[in-house]
Scaffold this active site. Sequence first.
Site, PDB file in Angstrom:
ATOM      1  CB  VAL A  41      -0.923   0.016   1.240  1.00  0.00           C
ATOM      2  CG1 VAL A  41      -1.836   1.238   1.199  1.00  0.00           C
ATOM      3  CG2 VAL A  41      -1.756  -1.270   1.324  1.00  0.00           C
ATOM      4  CD  GLU A  42       4.001   1.862  -4.367  1.00  0.00           C
ATOM      5  OE1 GLU A  42       3.657   2.712  -5.216  1.00  0.00           O
ATOM      6  OE2 GLU A  42       4.902   1.012  -4.576  1.00  0.00           O
ATOM      7  CB  ALA A  45       4.119  10.968   2.345  1.00  0.00           C
ATOM      8  CE1 TYR A  46       5.836   9.172  -4.436  1.00  0.00           C
ATOM      9  CE2 TYR A  46       8.154   9.102  -5.044  1.00  0.00           C
ATOM     10  CZ  TYR A  46       6.836   9.361  -5.378  1.00  0.00           C
ATOM     11  OH  TYR A  46       6.525   9.790  -6.634  1.00  0.00           O
ATOM     12  CB  CYS A  51       6.325  -4.484   2.472  1.00  0.00           C
ATOM     13  SG  CYS A  51       7.785  -3.572   1.946  1.00  0.00           S
ATOM     14  CD  GLU A  53       7.136  -8.917   1.871  1.00  0.00           C
ATOM     15  OE1 GLU A  53       6.528  -7.841   1.673  1.00  0.00           O
ATOM     16  OE2 GLU A  53       8.124  -9.268   1.208  1.00  0.00           O
ATOM     17  CB  CYS A  83      12.553  -4.824   1.621  1.00  0.00           C
ATOM     18  SG  CYS A  83      11.515  -4.388   3.043  1.00  0.00           S
ATOM     19  CB  CYS A  86       9.767  -7.485   4.808  1.00  0.00           C
ATOM     20  SG  CYS A  86       8.496  -6.261   4.434  1.00  0.00           S
TER      21      CYS A  86
END
Length: 129
Positions: A41-42, A45-46, A51, A53, A83, A86
Amino acid sequence: MIQELIREALEARSRAYAPYSRFQVGAALRCEGVVHSGCNVENAAYPLGTCAEAGAIASMVRAGGRRIEEIVVVGGDAPCTPCGGCRQKLREFGLPDLRVHMISPKGDVLLTRTLAELLPDAFGPDHLG
Ligand SMILES: O=c1ccn([C@H]2C[C@H](O)[C@@H](CO)O2)c(=O)[nH]1
Ligand SMILES: [Zn+2]
């Protein structure tokens, strides 16, 4: 067994919200016979994006679960290895021999690693005794 995880991971990936990276990810884990899934879920605000997981883990904890028995992750055509963040989140609820399967968008297993392989010499809950 793993077939259900594969199905749920693919289904979760189809719901991913990834308008910025356009990289959709799904994850599905089993805990005491129950499957929990999540997608990335992006956010505009980057750094606030989450993620797949993490979503699956949050679902498990919400249901009262505390032990990840097996997990499937799906991203693009190359194995979507979790990543670094995660990997540490998986360590919180997974033993070193936890199997992490990375599959293709078609549902084929591309790579399987243990959590210990992905995160050697991990710092975990045991360190806090
Ligand atoms: O294992 C991974 C790797 C990446 N992503 C997400 C984060 C971001 O939204 C997008 C691109 O990095 O993929 C996951 O959800 N899981
Ligand atoms: Zn991650």
